[in-house]
Write a protein that holds these residues in place. Structure first.
Motif, PDB file in Angstrom:
ATOM      1  N   TYR A  78      25.173  17.942  35.498  1.00  0.00           N
ATOM      2  CA  TYR A  78      26.055  18.836  36.236  1.00  0.00           C
ATOM      3  C   TYR A  78      25.511  19.114  37.637  1.00  0.00           C
ATOM      4  O   TYR A  78      26.231  19.012  38.626  1.00  0.00           O
ATOM      5  N   VAL A  79      24.247  19.463  37.696  1.00  0.00           N
ATOM      6  CA  VAL A  79      23.644  19.812  38.989  1.00  0.00           C
ATOM      7  C   VAL A  79      23.534  18.579  39.888  1.00  0.00           C
ATOM      8  O   VAL A  79      23.805  18.649  41.090  1.00  0.00           O
ATOM      9  N   GLY A  80      23.140  17.445  39.308  1.00  0.00           N
ATOM     10  CA  GLY A  80      23.018  16.230  40.097  1.00  0.00           C
ATOM     11  C   GLY A  80      24.343  15.770  40.668  1.00  0.00           C
ATOM     12  O   GLY A  80      24.431  15.367  41.833  1.00  0.00           O
ATOM     13  N   ASP A  81      25.416  15.816  39.862  1.00  0.00           N
ATOM     14  CA  ASP A  81      26.726  15.400  40.347  1.00  0.00           C
ATOM     15  C   ASP A  81      27.257  16.348  41.416  1.00  0.00           C
ATOM     16  O   ASP A  81      28.033  15.936  42.286  1.00  0.00           O
ATOM     17  N   TYR A 352      20.745  27.267  33.479  1.00  0.00           N
ATOM     18  CA  TYR A 352      22.025  27.968  33.332  1.00  0.00           C
ATOM     19  C   TYR A 352      22.604  28.323  34.702  1.00  0.00           C
ATOM     20  O   TYR A 352      23.768  28.051  34.996  1.00  0.00           O
ATOM     21  N   ILE A 353      21.772  28.954  35.518  1.00  0.00           N
ATOM     22  CA  ILE A 353      22.237  29.422  36.828  1.00  0.00           C
ATOM     23  C   ILE A 353      22.709  28.255  37.680  1.00  0.00           C
ATOM     24  O   ILE A 353      23.803  28.286  38.268  1.00  0.00           O
ATOM     25  N   ALA A 354      21.893  27.207  37.760  1.00  0.00           N
ATOM     26  CA  ALA A 354      22.240  26.055  38.593  1.00  0.00           C
ATOM     27  C   ALA A 354      23.510  25.376  38.099  1.00  0.00           C
ATOM     28  O   ALA A 354      24.350  24.932  38.901  1.00  0.00           O
ATOM     29  N   VAL A 357      26.637  27.609  38.915  1.00  0.00           N
ATOM     30  CA  VAL A 357      26.932  27.540  40.344  1.00  0.00           C
ATOM     31  C   VAL A 357      27.580  26.197  40.703  1.00  0.00           C
ATOM     32  O   VAL A 357      28.375  26.107  41.653  1.00  0.00           O
ATOM     33  N   SER A 358      27.279  25.152  39.942  1.00  0.00           N
ATOM     34  CA  SER A 358      27.826  23.820  40.211  1.00  0.00           C
ATOM     35  C   SER A 358      29.275  23.679  39.765  1.00  0.00           C
ATOM     36  O   SER A 358      29.976  22.754  40.214  1.00  0.00           O
ATOM     37  N   LEU A 359      29.739  24.545  38.884  1.00  0.00           N
ATOM     38  CA  LEU A 359      31.046  24.377  38.258  1.00  0.00           C
ATOM     39  C   LEU A 359      32.206  24.300  39.257  1.00  0.00           C
ATOM     40  O   LEU A 359      33.032  23.371  39.162  1.00  0.00           O
ATOM     41  N   PRO A 360      32.328  25.216  40.230  1.00  0.00           N
ATOM     42  CA  PRO A 360      33.457  25.100  41.174  1.00  0.00           C
ATOM     43  C   PRO A 360      33.451  23.793  41.963  1.00  0.00           C
ATOM     44  O   PRO A 360      34.507  23.171  42.153  1.00  0.00           O
ATOM     45  N   ASN A 365      35.603  18.255  42.911  1.00  0.00           N
ATOM     46  CA  ASN A 365      35.378  16.805  42.929  1.00  0.00           C
ATOM     47  C   ASN A 365      36.308  16.075  41.958  1.00  0.00           C
ATOM     48  O   ASN A 365      36.641  14.908  42.165  1.00  0.00           O
ATOM     49  N   ALA A 366      36.702  16.770  40.885  1.00  0.00           N
ATOM     50  CA  ALA A 366      37.589  16.168  39.889  1.00  0.00           C
ATOM     51  C   ALA A 366      39.067  16.363  40.232  1.00  0.00           C
ATOM     52  O   ALA A 366      39.942  15.990  39.440  1.00  0.00           O
ATOM     53  N   GLY A 367      39.341  16.947  41.401  1.00  0.00           N
ATOM     54  CA  GLY A 367      40.708  17.170  41.820  1.00  0.00           C
ATOM     55  C   GLY A 367      41.355  18.383  41.183  1.00  0.00           C
ATOM     56  O   GLY A 367      42.594  18.491  41.152  1.00  0.00           O
TER      57      GLY A 367
END
Length: 424
Positions: A78-81, A352-354, A357-360, A365-367
């Motif tokens: 998740y964080v890397g992408d 968890y935090i990282a 934060v990456s979710l939005p 990125n997924a449209g």
């Protein structure tokens, strides 16, 4: 063959669910009831229920994250992408090392409980042979296929949940009538809340082997949300049965074993003692299955040598699994290293935090819209809870994690340099 189809997808929703449940229920809940009761009295079951509800906000965020990729790695992915290879590597590296060390520590927990049933394995050659046998068998079964891991986890889940459910229902039936609920002072809750929350750490393990899961975008959200609900209800029921029993507040070192002895005599106590051993073994199995899949995810991105992602004839990352098993064995046999195991929780909290934060960014990125209603409600609660929990840790934990991050940084740039040389 692409990175998304080179591993065999032999794990379904129930397999993920088994990892969730066994990642959460280890040895901690067997000692927690007395601690919570002494701290907040008959409010203890409600504190565990509240803890499960609040932690569900984090789980909901991870359920949303699992819908956005079918590749292994969990928080690292998740964080890397979202933020690039360096950020993803640091999260994955810290998580992997923390899990590797804590796996060694948890094996010693298993040995300690097993020695209570069979003293011969508590020291000397017997102890060494048990450690080697446990880690060797778990490593072997992971190498020959995740389908076999799922079968083993299913059996262990049954063997540990049935006695707990029997104890819970027996305790509920015999529990004294509850009096008026007295809310504790905030200071009392704050002092014990972290212990209650730590009982819910470990669900994220199930997100890592996405590359070996059938339709992970559907299976993982269902298993995560179902798993946290099941475990929360079991925790609540066990704590209620304990807090409303004559055992509560008497100071037993093994509260659930004492409760079982109250209802089932020596046989009941022996059954719960055996259940603890099975529970820790299942927790070790879930931990090895998930954490050993982190290096292949890094290797697939060119951030570790390709050796880690080599696939066996069973469709599993055999080299990485063997590496993790041997590493855990080294730490277990050299217990002086196990003081480092305390950083495992901090590494998880930062993951968890990282990830949240990456979710939005991942959704954009997924449209998809960056925020939906679910995330709008869950993400702020999840972030506040995670940040608060990290602030309860010590400076020594932060310094140890920083040293591991520094070592990881060196490995990252070495891997990048080798990758560049190979391309040229």
């Amino acid at each position: 063959m692409t990175e998304t189809d080179k591993y065999r997808r032999d794990m379904g929703t129930f397999g993920v669910l088994f990892i969730v449940v066994n990642g959460l229920i280890g040895a901690g809940i067997f000692g927690l009831p007395e601690v919570l009761h002494v701290a907040v009295g008959e409010f203890a079951p409600w504190l565990l229920l509240l803890g499960g509800v609040v932690v569900s906000a984090i789980v909901v965020c991870f359920a949303e994250l699992t819908k956005l990729t079918d590749r292994s790695g969990g928080p690292q992915r998740y964080v890397g992408d979202a933020w690039g290879d360096f950020a993803g590597f640091q999260v994955g590296w810290a998580f992997f090392i923390a899990r590797l060390i804590s796996q060694g520590a948890n094996v010693l927990v298993l040995v300690a409980y097993a020695a209570a049933l069979w003293p011969a394995v508590g020291e000397g050659l017997g102890r060494t042979l048990l450690i080697v046998a446990v880690l060797g068998s778990l490593t072997g079964i992971n190498i020959v296929g995740i389908k076999r891991v799922v079968a083993a986890l299913g059996a262990m889940t049954f063997l540990k949940l049935v006695p707990l459910l029997i104890l819970m229902f027996a305790g509920l039936a015999a529990a004294s009538a509850p009096g008026p609920l007295v809310l504790p002072q905030f200071s009392e809750v704050e002092g014990i809340a972290l212990a209650a929350l730590y009982a819910y750490v470990g669900f994220e393990n199930a997100t890592i082997p996405a590359g070996e899961t059938r339709d992970p975008r559907r299976a993982m959200p269902r298993a995560l949300l179902g798993g946290i609900a099941v475990v929360t209800l079991i925790y609540f029921g066990l704590q209620w049965a304990y807090s409303h029993s004559i055992i509560a507040g008497t100071g037993p070192d093994a509260p659930l074993t004492a409760l079982a002895a109250e209802y089932g005599g020596d046989m009941g106590a022996l059954l719960i003692a055996a259940t603890i051993v099975v529970s820790v073994l299942a927790n070790l199995t879930a931990g090895l299955t998930s954490a050993s899949r982190m290096p292949p995810a890094l290797a697939d991105d060119g951030l570790l040598p390709a050796w880690f992602s080599k696939v066996s004839r069973w469709g599993t990352p055999a080299n990485s699994i063997a590496f993790f098993g041997v590493g855990a064995l080294i730490f277990a046999l050299n217990s002086s290293f196990l003081v480092l195991a305390i950083i495992s929780t901090l590494a998880r909290l930062l993951a968890y935090i990282a990830s949240i934060v990456s979710l939005p960014k991942l959704r954009r990125n997924a449209g998809l819209p960056a925020i939906n209603f679910t995330i709008l409600i869950a993400a702020p609660i999840a972030l506040v809870l995670s940040v608060w929990a990290t602030l309860q840790t010590s400076i020594d934990q932060w310094l140890t994690l920083a040293a591991l991050a520094l070592a990881g940084t060196a490995l990252y740039f070495i891997a990048r340099r080798n990758k560049t040389v190979l391309k040229n």
